[in-house]
Design an enzyme around this catalytic site. Sequence first.
Site, PDB file in Angstrom:
ATOM      1  CG  PHE A  87       0.527   4.507   3.842  1.00 15.48           C
ATOM      2  CD1 PHE A  87      -0.657   4.651   4.539  1.00 15.48           C
ATOM      3  CD2 PHE A  87       1.020   3.232   3.625  1.00 15.48           C
ATOM      4  CE1 PHE A  87      -1.345   3.543   5.022  1.00 15.48           C
ATOM      5  CE2 PHE A  87       0.340   2.121   4.094  1.00 15.48           C
ATOM      6  CZ  PHE A  87      -0.840   2.280   4.795  1.00 15.48           C
TER       7      PHE A  87
ATOM      8  CB  THR B 276      -0.935   0.023   1.216  1.00 18.38           C
ATOM      9  OG1 THR B 276      -1.884  -1.031   1.101  1.00 18.38           O
ATOM     10  CG2 THR B 276      -1.695   1.341   1.298  1.00 18.38           C
TER      11      THR B 276
END
Length: 231
Positions: A131, A129
Amino acid sequence: LKSSALSSSRRSIAGSILGNYRLLQDAGLHITGECSLRIEQHLLALPGVKLSDLTEVHSHPMALAQCDAFFAGHPHLRLVESDDTAASAQRIAQNNQRTIAAVGSALAAEVYGLQILVPNIETHDTNVTRFLALERRPEVLPVHGNKVSMFCSISHQSGSLSRLLAMLAAQSANLTKIQSVPKPGVPGEYLFFIDFTVANPAILPQTLRLIDIMTTSSRVLGVYKENTAAL
């Protein structure tokens, strides 16, 4: 990082979280960095609960999507989307829900006193992921920034987008992300959120001027150093 983190405008497996684009547009924050993290998803339940005891699994829709292969092998489990992975774990602990599990992190299990019933249920072990680091400050183009995140609106005419992309290619910009979202109040028109990198940051001012000329509106969300490492 001396800033807040906004989860993923991009996820490596399940795709974009579209609501975050609207948040970026409206919040008035500036992107000052990025970090890609390896995400491990676990099936969390109260201590002593067995997999056969479960009827439902609650979590954020992206977390559920990242574990689709596991759930395909357990069709008796009803998937329930929630607002947050950690909040799902918290509710199970607070309400003593022995027939419900959550998809979440090892830290969530530790904080809320849950067991990791099945570890690492994510479909791919390369689940990452992205960020973003955000700050409330006037935007300043960093000297060594080589990545741009921005949004723009283009005229609703044939070839408008292709001309913009051709210009970026001519500037030797590498488009790493493009995402369209409906333009509020203008049916059939879209805003485009784009990320691109450049080999030479010195060309960024010229590239941004050309984008401004070729679009009906545009706003830079951040210029920062590209992070290529997945931790």
